[in-house]
Motif scaffolding. Structure first.
Motif, PDB file in Angstrom:
ATOM      1  N   ARG A  62      32.513  37.623  40.919  1.00  0.00           N
ATOM      2  CA  ARG A  62      32.483  37.046  39.561  1.00  0.00           C
ATOM      3  C   ARG A  62      31.161  37.448  38.916  1.00  0.00           C
ATOM      4  O   ARG A  62      30.084  37.064  39.390  1.00  0.00           O
TER       5      ARG A  62
ATOM      6  N   GLU B 166      36.099  39.225  36.744  1.00  0.00           N
ATOM      7  CA  GLU B 166      36.392  38.766  38.107  1.00  0.00           C
ATOM      8  C   GLU B 166      37.329  39.757  38.777  1.00  0.00           C
ATOM      9  O   GLU B 166      38.296  40.224  38.166  1.00  0.00           O
TER      10      GLU B 166
ATOM     11  N   TYR C 244      32.418  38.380  31.043  1.00  0.00           N
ATOM     12  CA  TYR C 244      32.786  37.825  32.344  1.00  0.00           C
ATOM     13  C   TYR C 244      33.884  38.700  32.939  1.00  0.00           C
ATOM     14  O   TYR C 244      34.823  39.093  32.244  1.00  0.00           O
TER      15      TYR C 244
ATOM     16  N   ARG D 109      35.540  38.022  46.767  1.00  0.00           N
ATOM     17  CA  ARG D 109      35.680  37.531  45.396  1.00  0.00           C
ATOM     18  C   ARG D 109      34.392  37.815  44.639  1.00  0.00           C
ATOM     19  O   ARG D 109      33.319  37.357  45.012  1.00  0.00           O
TER      20      ARG D 109
END
Length: 513
Positions: free
Chosen positions: A233, A263, A261, A231
């Protein structure tokens, strides 16, 4: 008179009976004392030896264990099965060390001397520990034949699973992390408390037609709970993509976008610990008992003999004693090359009837066949060698299961008399002597097994070589201990040297006069 005579006989019998009862009671007490003196050092030395061998095992495989986030249960399982496989190596050394310590302690405290002064011989003193040593040797056969093969298979299975496990995601400041295939990640600085990463650079080349370069001011990168995904971010960064089509004439297209941002989830493999099939290493010789090894040896002998016979037949028929005609390319009178058959040259008379050009062709054909024969024999030799190596390994493992109990008895027969001779207890002197004998035993064993696996020696000579060498030494030390020899008493040697020196001094004085 008759009454007094009978009374005397009855009193003698009664006294002798009482003496035998007292003697039997004393011997039971002595046996219990000897057993107590031996079992304590035996358990202690066994655990010490196994701990040392286990530390050596960890030293060999420490690089494969650290940094993978392995469950604690997996580490314990590996160490447990590794300890079990090391028992055939630790039992002889523990038996030797315990025997030297026990008899050395008895000799150092003069208890051995007191028992001998009471008329008890050394073999009688050693009888209870000899029985224990025999029981240990018999139990070792069942351990090495049934339990050790199972532990060997499970240990290799766990090691294989650990090797498939990838390193944990761990970033170092300013260094690229390449633990993920086709992905490189560089972090300028990381906060160890919050796990926040600063100045992140990611090269993603998993898709050769769409490579990506991501630069971000900060972010977080961690594994999902099931360790199937990474993951990512990121905050305040830029994404560069180099798009390439399959057509050779198409020009690459570079795309660029800025994000606040972003992800994404990267699919991973090998980060979650997975167990493989338990029977994966069941075919190795170390994972089989003596009955299974016997079956494998019989089958591999048949296979090896068949391969050798097949190679010999092919060499004899196709290369050495081939009786067909020679097919050579010759030029006719009109300079046209054509095939012509000549009879196989079997003797000098047929060869002399051929022309020079044909003789040259015959020589060339012979050289070609010799070259083909060389490569054929080399190829078949490698194939047969692979089978014979497995056959020799099975032979070695078969004999080692029988040689271990004998080795334990031999080490006991070396250690107990040696301890009675040196009369030194504790851990200092016994450890030095035990390690010296064990190193000799280990070197001889490894040398013999190497000669067997190379096909130089028969298995019975190579595997049993250490027993053949150490058994006469055990008999010699046993004889010396029963005769109260001063074999390792330094004071006895110093006294003898002084006597020799005094003799030479007197001889020199007489000669000078």
């Amino acid at each position: 008179m008759c009454y007094s005579f009978v009374k005397g006989i009855v009193c003698d019998i009664y006294n002798k009976f009482n003496y035998l009862c007292v003697l039997q009671s004393v011997m039971k007490t002595v046996d219990k004392f000897i057993l107590k003196s031996y079992l304590g050092p035996m358990f202690m030395t066994f655990f010490i030896v196994m701990f040392i061998l286990l530390m050596n095992f960890l030293w060999r495989y420490i690089d494969e264990l650290v940094g993978k986030g392995l469950p604690f249960s997996v580490i314990i399982e590996l160490l447990f099965f590794a300890t079990s496989t090391l028992m055939p190596l630790g039992l002889p050394l523990a038996t030797l060390l315990a025997a030297i310590m026990t008899m050395g302690n008895l000799g150092e405290s003069n208890e051995l001397l007191a028992l001998k002064a009471a008329g008890i011989s050394l073999p009688r003193i050693m009888r209870p520990v000899i029985i224990v040593a025999i029981l240990i040797s018999l139990a070792s056969f069942f351990v090495v034949n049934n339990y050790v093969p199972y532990s060997f298979q499970r240990m290799n299975n766990v090691l294989y699973d650990i090797r498939q496990q990838r390193q944990e995601i761990e970033f170092k400041d300013g260094i690229f992390f390449n633990g993920i295939p086709d992905v490189s990640i560089r972090v300028e600085k990381q906060d160890k408390k919050t796990k926040k990463l600063h100045n992140v650079l990611i090269y993603d080349t998993r898709d050769p037609d769409n490579t990506r370069t991501i630069v971000a001011d900060s972010g977080y990168i961690d594994l999902s709970k099931d360790k199937q995904f990474l993951r990512v971010r990121l905050f305040d960064g830029q994404n560069y993509e180099d798009n390439r089509n399959f057509e050779w004439y198409a020009k690459p297209k570079l795309s660029h976008h800025i994000f606040d941002y972003e992800e994404m989830m990267l699919q991973l493999e090998g980060f979650n610990f997975q167990r493989s099939n338990a029977s994966l290493f069941g075919n190795e010789s170390g994972a089989k008992n003596i009955r299974q090894l016997g079956v494998d040896i019989d089958s591999m002998e048949v296979v090896t003999e068949g391969k050798v016979q097949k190679m010999v037949n092919n060499v004899m028929k196709q290369y050495l004693f081939k009786t067909d005609t020679l097919e050579l390319m010759v030029e006719s009178s009109d300079s046209v090359r054509m095939k012509k058959h000549y009879p196989f040259v079997a003797d000098r008379k047929n060869f002399d009837t051929l022309g020079i050009e044909v003789k040259t062709m015959v020589f060339d054909d012979a050289m070609r066949k010799l070259t083909d024969l060389k490569y054929y024999v080399a190829s078949e030799h490698d194939n047969i060698r692979a089978t014979t190596v497995n056959l020799y390994k099975s032979y070695v493992d078969w004999h080692k299961k029988l040689a271990l109990p004998v080795s334990i008895l031999i080490f006991f027969l070396i250690g107990a008399p040696l301890g009675a001779i040196i009369r030194k207890g504790g851990l200092g002197t016994p450890i030095v002597i035990s390690v010296a004998f064990f190193v000799i035993y280990y070197i001889i064993t490894m040398m013999g097994e190497k000669l067997v696996t190379d096909g130089v020696w028969a298995p019975i000579y190579g595997v049993w070589l250490s027993s053949f060498v150490l058994f006469p030494l055990a008999i010699f030390l046993t004889y010396k201990s029963t005769t109260d020899s001063q074999l390792l008493n330094m004071e006895w040697y110093i006294l003898k040297i002084k006597k020799v020196k005094e003799f030479f001094d007197r001889f020199v004085k007489v000669k000078n006069k």
